[in-house]
Design an enzyme around this catalytic site. Structure first.
Site, PDB file in Angstrom:
ATOM      1  N   GLY A  12       0.799  -1.164   0.119  1.00  0.00           N
ATOM      2  CA  GLY A  12       0.026   0.022   0.082  1.00  0.00           C
ATOM      3  C   GLY A  12       0.819   1.345  -0.094  1.00  0.00           C
ATOM      4  CG  PHE A  13       0.158   6.268  -0.222  1.00  0.00           C
ATOM      5  CD1 PHE A  13       1.448   6.686  -0.800  1.00  0.00           C
ATOM      6  CD2 PHE A  13      -0.744   7.007   0.452  1.00  0.00           C
ATOM      7  CE1 PHE A  13       1.970   7.974  -0.517  1.00  0.00           C
ATOM      8  CE2 PHE A  13      -0.294   8.356   0.564  1.00  0.00           C
ATOM      9  CZ  PHE A  13       1.128   8.897  -0.064  1.00  0.00           C
ATOM     10  CB  ILE A  14       1.038   4.498   4.503  1.00  0.00           C
ATOM     11  CG1 ILE A  14       0.346   5.857   4.133  1.00  0.00           C
ATOM     12  CG2 ILE A  14       1.894   4.541   6.049  1.00  0.00           C
ATOM     13  CD1 ILE A  14      -0.952   6.303   5.113  1.00  0.00           C
ATOM     14  CE1 TYR A 154     -10.549   3.748   6.539  1.00  0.00           C
ATOM     15  CE2 TYR A 154     -11.102   6.156   6.878  1.00  0.00           C
ATOM     16  CZ  TYR A 154     -10.018   5.066   6.869  1.00  0.00           C
ATOM     17  OH  TYR A 154      -8.819   5.371   6.989  1.00  0.00           O
TER      18      TYR A 154
HETATM   19  O1  LIG Z   1      -7.258  11.182   7.159  1.00  0.00           O
HETATM   20  C1  LIG Z   1      -8.231  10.409   6.838  1.00  0.00           C
HETATM   21  O2  LIG Z   1      -9.070  10.275   7.891  1.00  0.00           O
HETATM   22  C2  LIG Z   1      -8.867   9.798   5.738  1.00  0.00           C
HETATM   23  O3  LIG Z   1      -7.909  10.530   4.683  1.00  0.00           O
HETATM   24  C3  LIG Z   1      -8.327  10.242   3.362  1.00  0.00           C
HETATM   25  O4  LIG Z   1      -9.776  10.742   3.240  1.00  0.00           O
HETATM   26  P1  LIG Z   1      -9.973  12.169   2.593  1.00  0.00           P
HETATM   27  O5  LIG Z   1      -9.768  13.241   3.846  1.00  0.00           O
HETATM   28  O6  LIG Z   1     -11.499  12.089   2.081  1.00  0.00           O
HETATM   29  O7  LIG Z   1      -9.035  12.124   1.282  1.00  0.00           O
HETATM   30  P2  LIG Z   1      -9.162  12.745   0.000  1.00  0.00           P
HETATM   31  O8  LIG Z   1      -9.910  11.696  -0.770  1.00  0.00           O
HETATM   32  O9  LIG Z   1      -7.680  12.884  -0.373  1.00  0.00           O
HETATM   33  O10 LIG Z   1      -9.944  13.857  -0.068  1.00  0.00           O
HETATM   34  C4  LIG Z   1      -9.540  15.158   0.439  1.00  0.00           C
HETATM   35  C5  LIG Z   1     -10.366  16.215   0.239  1.00  0.00           C
HETATM   36  O11 LIG Z   1     -10.581  16.421  -1.355  1.00  0.00           O
HETATM   37  C6  LIG Z   1     -12.224  16.016  -1.307  1.00  0.00           C
HETATM   38  N1  LIG Z   1     -12.246  15.519  -2.884  1.00  0.00           N
HETATM   39  C7  LIG Z   1     -11.945  14.016  -2.764  1.00  0.00           C
HETATM   40  C8  LIG Z   1     -11.789  13.600  -4.229  1.00  0.00           C
HETATM   41  C9  LIG Z   1     -12.404  14.075  -5.178  1.00  0.00           C
HETATM   42  O12 LIG Z   1     -12.525  13.516  -6.413  1.00  0.00           O
HETATM   43  N2  LIG Z   1     -12.799  15.515  -5.090  1.00  0.00           N
HETATM   44  C10 LIG Z   1     -12.705  16.213  -3.854  1.00  0.00           C
HETATM   45  O13 LIG Z   1     -13.353  17.213  -3.663  1.00  0.00           O
HETATM   46  C11 LIG Z   1     -12.766  15.396  -0.290  1.00  0.00           C
HETATM   47  O14 LIG Z   1     -14.029  15.456  -0.170  1.00  0.00           O
HETATM   48  C12 LIG Z   1     -11.833  15.940   0.797  1.00  0.00           C
HETATM   49  O15 LIG Z   1     -12.307  17.084   1.227  1.00  0.00           O
HETATM   50  C13 LIG Z   1      -8.475   8.675   3.127  1.00  0.00           C
HETATM   51  O16 LIG Z   1      -8.825   8.456   1.817  1.00  0.00           O
HETATM   52  C14 LIG Z   1      -8.873   7.995   4.175  1.00  0.00           C
HETATM   53  O17 LIG Z   1      -8.205   6.461   3.998  1.00  0.00           O
HETATM   54  C15 LIG Z   1      -8.655   8.525   5.755  1.00  0.00           C
HETATM   55  O18 LIG Z   1      -7.655   7.880   6.122  1.00  0.00           O
END
Ligand SMILES: O=C(O)[C@H]1O[C@H](OP(=O)(O)OP(=O)(O)OC[C@H]2O[C@@H](n3ccc(=O)[nH]c3=O)[C@H](O)[C@@H]2O)[C@H](O)[C@@H](O)[C@H]1O
Length: 338
Positions: A12-14, A154
């Site tokens: 995975g990524f991390i 989640y």
């Molecule tokens: O730290 C966490 O708790 C989580 O981090 C991550 O979730 P998120 O914060 O949702 O990250 P991320 O997809 O980068 O979206 C970032 C922003 O872009 C917005 N977003 C996202 C996708 C898109 O197409 N458009 C958009 O506006 C979106 O709405 C958000 O506001 C991990 O996936 C998760 O596994 C978990 O660990």
């Protein structure tokens, strides 16, 4: 001193970044990964191909929930520090496929805990998430704040994983650190996350989807900073009854060698500012599809990094611009190599 690490989710990524760092530091890394198809497995195989070049790296392909895979990964290896990163990730996907969160994040985590009960690692480290703070109104988010209101499955499974690990730490004296990650980004990142999706679409001249009408913010954390935090925390083994810093600061359990720690810098960025950074680095202006907030999303995350600073003396500080640039450069290379 060279140690033997067990890293679940090593493709995975991390997990990949952590393994690279540990190998570079002279440690031995044994991995476990199911290489699931949640996102393009070719990216996971490409990460594994990098790791496989290292003589101190070995891994087993299999699920946490498969006892034979777990035994093959662990038996006869006497691994010191376990870092449990394997999970069904993604906030929004948990509405589409809830079962995979239950099996990977609950059943899978319990399997790791049973394995730790049988083998007594020096330190068990478990990935959790800023999502557990859910609907909390108080910012910044501190480890000692109640986190009772998850707004996605989640988050609920990750919070449950923390609770499961506390019971095992208490019952079987397993020193355990749960760390909460905040929207980690960087090279080799996940294709379902905002940065990867944005860059991919901008490079193809396709519009990007902007959720929550752009009015959200995240405490974005650059992956190398996160890895630094994990590596530093590995030697901060929790001991029952030995809190750090001023009273009330530490999340150390009163009845177990267990604590939870935020790993983030405490500097949130608005989604539109994040997109502007991507535009500056790519040199292109994105066409934007403004959409409502997605079910399960939280409006903002912001860590209180005080405990991390008390424990390891440093907190994430890579600038968004530098981090986004590192991703965009990696992405260009990766695309060329496909
Ligand atoms: O730290 C966490 O708790 C989580 O981090 C991550 O979730 P998120 O914060 O949702 O990250 P991320 O997809 O980068 O979206 C970032 C922003 O872009 C917005 N977003 C996202 C996708 C898109 O197409 N458009 C958009 O506006 C979106 O709405 C958000 O506001 C991990 O996936 C998760 O596994 C978990 O660990």
């Amino acid at each position: 001193m060279a140690l033997k690490y067990f890293v679940t989710g090593v493709a995975g990524f991390i997990g990949f970044h952590l393994a690279c760092r540990l190998l570079a530091d002279g440690h031995v890394v044994r991995g476990l990964d199911a290489v699931t198809e949640y996102y393009d497995p070719a990216l996971k195989e490409a990460r594994l191909a990098v790791l496989d070049q290292h003589p101190n790296f070995s891994w087993v392909r299999g699920r946490l929930e498969d006892p034979a895979a777990m035994a093959e990964a662990l038996d006869g290896h006497d691994l010191d520090v376990w870092v449990h990163l394997a999970a069904q990730a993604g906030v929004r996907y948990s509405l589409e496929n809830p079962e995979s969160y239950i099996s990977a994040n609950l059943v899978g985590t319990q399997a790791i805990l049973e394995a730790a009960r049988a083998r007594s690692p020096r330190h068990l480290m478990i990935a959790s998430t800023s999502s557990v703070y859910g609907g909390n109104q108080k910012v910044p988010f501190s480890e000692t704040d109640p986190a009772h209101f998850p707004v996605s499955l989640y988050a609920a499974t990750k919070k449950s994983g923390e609770a499961l690990s506390h019971s095992y730490a208490h019952l079987f004296d397993i020193p355990t650190t749960c760390f909460r990650f905040f929207t980690v980004y960087g090279p080799w990142g996940r294709p379902d996350m905002a940065l990867f999706k944005f860059v991919e679409r901008i490079e193809r001249d396709e519009p990007i989807d902007v959720y929550g009408e752009g009015r959200m913010s995240r405490d974005f954390t650059y992956v190398d900073d996160l890895v630094e935090g994990i590596v530093d925390l590995a030697s901060c083994v929790p001991e029952s009854g030995k809190p750090v810093g001023p009273e009330g600061l530490d999340s150390l359990s009163p009845v177990a060698p267990w604590r939870v720690v935020n790993i983030a810098g405490g500097s949130p960025t608005g989604l539109m500012a994040f997109i502007e950074a991507v535009e500056r680095v790519t040199g292109k202006v994105a066409r934007k599809n403004m959409l409502p907030m997605q079910p399960g999303d939280v409006a903002m995350t912001m860590a209180d990094p005080t405990l991390l600073r008390e424990l390891v003396g440093a907190v994430p500080e890579t600038s968004l611009e530098d981090g986004v640039r590192a991703f965009v450069e990696w992405y260009a290379d990766y695309r060329r190599s496909r």
